[in-house]
Design an enzyme around this catalytic site. Structure first.
Site, PDB file in Angstrom:
ATOM      1  N   SER A  83      41.666  30.114  22.232  1.00  0.00           N
ATOM      2  CA  SER A  83      41.530  28.461  23.291  1.00  0.00           C
ATOM      3  C   SER A  83      42.668  28.010  23.269  1.00  0.00           C
ATOM      4  O   SER A  83      42.991  28.476  24.165  1.00  0.00           O
ATOM      5  CB  SER A  83      41.555  27.991  21.947  1.00  0.00           C
ATOM      6  N   ASP A 107      30.269  32.298  22.326  1.00  0.00           N
ATOM      7  CA  ASP A 107      31.595  30.604  22.692  1.00  0.00           C
ATOM      8  C   ASP A 107      30.636  30.508  23.874  1.00  0.00           C
ATOM      9  O   ASP A 107      31.396  30.371  25.095  1.00  0.00           O
ATOM     10  CB  ASP A 107      32.640  31.965  22.893  1.00  0.00           C
ATOM     11  N   HIS A 135      33.021  30.283  19.408  1.00  0.00           N
ATOM     12  CA  HIS A 135      34.148  30.927  19.511  1.00  0.00           C
ATOM     13  C   HIS A 135      34.908  30.670  18.683  1.00  0.00           C
ATOM     14  O   HIS A 135      36.250  31.479  18.685  1.00  0.00           O
ATOM     15  CB  HIS A 135      34.572  28.914  20.281  1.00  0.00           C
TER      16      HIS A 135
END
Lengths: 377, 198
Positions: free
Chosen positions: A148, A314, A347
């Protein structure tokens, strides 16, 4: 907080010119290390944390008393094997776990800097952390890794310091923050700023914190970290400790109760102003734009071996955006591997126990490390 | 290692850049990087196989040749390898074109549909052939575009693609295919291995 005394912090004396134009110096950077640096000093891995992470990647976080944010991945015998590698993780500037951030006390006013803190970028975060390598006497890292926002830092790090890491693992990230992601971050910021306790960012420990706003920001963000299928399977329409609907606005459904809980525990460990600054840094991240619209140029002449990973479910940092990084690297003949891991955990997959993901990283790192050593002999 | 891979690796000069399209478990990639000191990349469609390759530290990306060859610049590899997968593509013609764009030289191997056992199966049984190299039934085969060594020769001639070397593989027997023995080799070869250049 007595644990602050045990916290590893370096004071960076050297001036750092931020992207916003301001210059900072003599600022603190908090970090933690796991495992040992070997004699050759070739086994160090720098891990970058995501939006709400901190330097405590592995084991028990001494401040929150909860598991470190990447405890599934970092530790003895794990994907980032601390029996073998020396893992370093620092709290980003802008953060709230000891590094230079909006929560630190201004000696002149004896109050938190709050919104007098400068707007920082991913580039600033990476440049600040680079000082740690000098301090720890590490000439070359074996790897940089992160998911991320941590993945964005990986990309920026390799671009800024092309020969500093042999391996780069950007996970579930993007080279250019999308409109959708900026929108979600803005939603979170508005929730915080519309909490009257926020007070233009000038709250301090003595006054009330904008807990409600921050909790709502966390709740909204948390939804984006999960997949529809994952939510449906875990919660469905299950009711929370009741046999029927109550015709009111209490948490009838388990998912409501779960989100409220996530919001409430978050405010205990995170600073609302930090949330504003870090989400802003993510929104400003556009490595493609930094290089005139050509992402490949960001990695020109790199000798780093890349391993890009995305997750099927995701939708926040979808495979297509991760693949854009792969495409840019292939266009310049860089050494790049890529796989999309199948999972319904959204995610958040990179933080969770996803065996396929963890075992592939572990094998990749171990094999690559021994290949590098073989070739040197 | 498979005989086919031995033939392919002999084609490849040391210290060159190689792309293995449909690299599978990465067996050929490993062999090439160790023995020929080549800089080798792989493209593979199966997640499981990609994970195996990455676990070995190989630079393999998940993707398929029909969509993902586009990202590689012109002539960015000395050799591009396509082992026994040409027949599985929707548009083999476009794939070959892209391989020749990306690679200075291209190595293609094809399971030969002209082999006598294949011909006999259809002739005597009147059924679609099922053999060691082509073990599928007509209704579940991934092989959409089967061809013979002769077909592939004709294709290269029509497309003005130069065939530098062509090798016949029959069991462990390796032999050269020439224009004079082509009809015969097309009958007895299980595999044809071709070194191509535009």
């Amino acid at each position: 907080m007595s644990n602050l005394n045990k916290m590893k912090i370096i004071i960076i004396e050297k001036a750092l010119k931020l992207d916003c134009g301001k210059e900072i110096s003599n600022f603190p950077l908090a970090y933690e290390t796991y495992g040992n640096l070997n004699e050759k000093k070739d086994n160090a891995i720098l891990i970058f944390h995501a939006l709400t992470g901190d330097q405590y990647a592995s084991g028990i976080n001494p401040i929150t008393k909860k598991e470190g944010w990447w405890n599934y991945a970092v530790g003895p015998g794990k994907a980032f094997d601390t029996d073998k590698f020396f893992v370093i993780c620092a709290n980003v500037i802008g953060g709230c776990m000891g590094s230079y951030g909006p929560g630190i006390i201004d000696p002149l006013t004896n109050k938190p800097i709050g919104t007098n803190f400068p707007v920082i970028t991913i580039n600033d975060m990476v440049n600040a952390q680079y000082n740690l390598l000098d301090y720890l006497n590490i000439e070359k890292l074996f790897a940089v890794a992160g998911g991320s926002m941590g993945g964005m830092q990986v990309l920026q790090f390799v671009s800024n310091f092309p020969n500093k890491a042999r391996v780069a693992l950007p996970i579930a990230c993007t080279a250019s923050h999308s409109a959708q992601n900026i929108a979600f971050n803005e939603l979170g910021r508005q929730a915080i700023m519309s909490d009257s306790n926020w007070n233009e960012g000038l709250y301090d420990e003595k006054s009330k914190n904008p807990d409600k706003g921050l909790a709502v920001a966390r709740m909204a963000a948390h939804i984006t970290y999960l997949s529809k299928q994952g939510l449906q399977e875990k919660f469905g329409r299950n009711l929370q400790e009741r046999s029927d609907l109550k015709f009111g606005f209490d948490a009838d459904f388990q998912i409501e109760s779960y989100l409220r809980y996530q919001g409430s525990v978050f405010v205990d460990r995170f600073d609302a102003n930090s949330y504003l600054y870090i989400t802003r840094a993510m929104d400003y991240f556009d490595l493609t734009k930094q290089f005139g619209g050509n992402l490949s140029k960001a990695f020109k002449d790199t000798k780093t071996k890349f391993f890009v990973i995305s997750f099927t479910s995701d939708w926040l940092y979808p495979t297509s955006e991760n693949k854009d990084i792969v495409i840019a690297l292939n266009a310049i003949g860089a050494d790049v591997g890529f796989v999309e891991i199948k999972t319904d955990k959204g995610h958040d997959s990179f933080l969770l126990d996803v065996p396929d993901f963890l075992s592939t990283i572990k094998n990749y790192l171990n094999t690559t490390y021994s290949n590098i050593n073989e070739r040197r002999i | 290692m498979k005989e086919e891979f031995k033939v392919i690796s002999k084609f490849i000069e040391e210290k060159s850049r190689v792309l293995d399209v449909g690299c599978g478990d990465g067996i050929l990639m490993e062999y090439l990087s160790k023995n020929k000191v080549v800089d080798v990349r792989g493209l593979e469609i199966s997640k499981e196989k990609v994970k195996k390759c990455l676990s070995k530290g190989l630079a393999v990306i998940e993707g398929d040749a029909e969509n993902d060859l586009k990202q590689f610049p012109d002539l960015s590899f000395d050799y591009v390898i396509l082992s026994q997968t040409l027949q599985a593509f929707m548009t083999p013609e476009n794939v070959i074109e892209n391989l020749l764009r990306v690679g200075k030289k291209v190595i293609v191997t094809i399971p030969n549909f002209g082999h006598w056992k294949v011909r006999l199966d259809l002739l005597l049984k009147g059924e679609m052939p099922v053999t060691k190299n082509l073990p599928y039934q007509w209704y579940n085969t991934p092989n959409l575009h089967m061809c013979t060594i002769q077909d592939f020769y004709n294709f290269c001639n029509n497309k003005r693609v130069n065939i530098y070397k062509s090798i016949s593989l029959n069991g462990e027997k390796i032999s050269n295919i020439t224009t004079s023995n082509l009809k015969y080799k097309n009958l007895i070869s299980e595999l044809g291995i071709f070194l191509l250049e535009k």
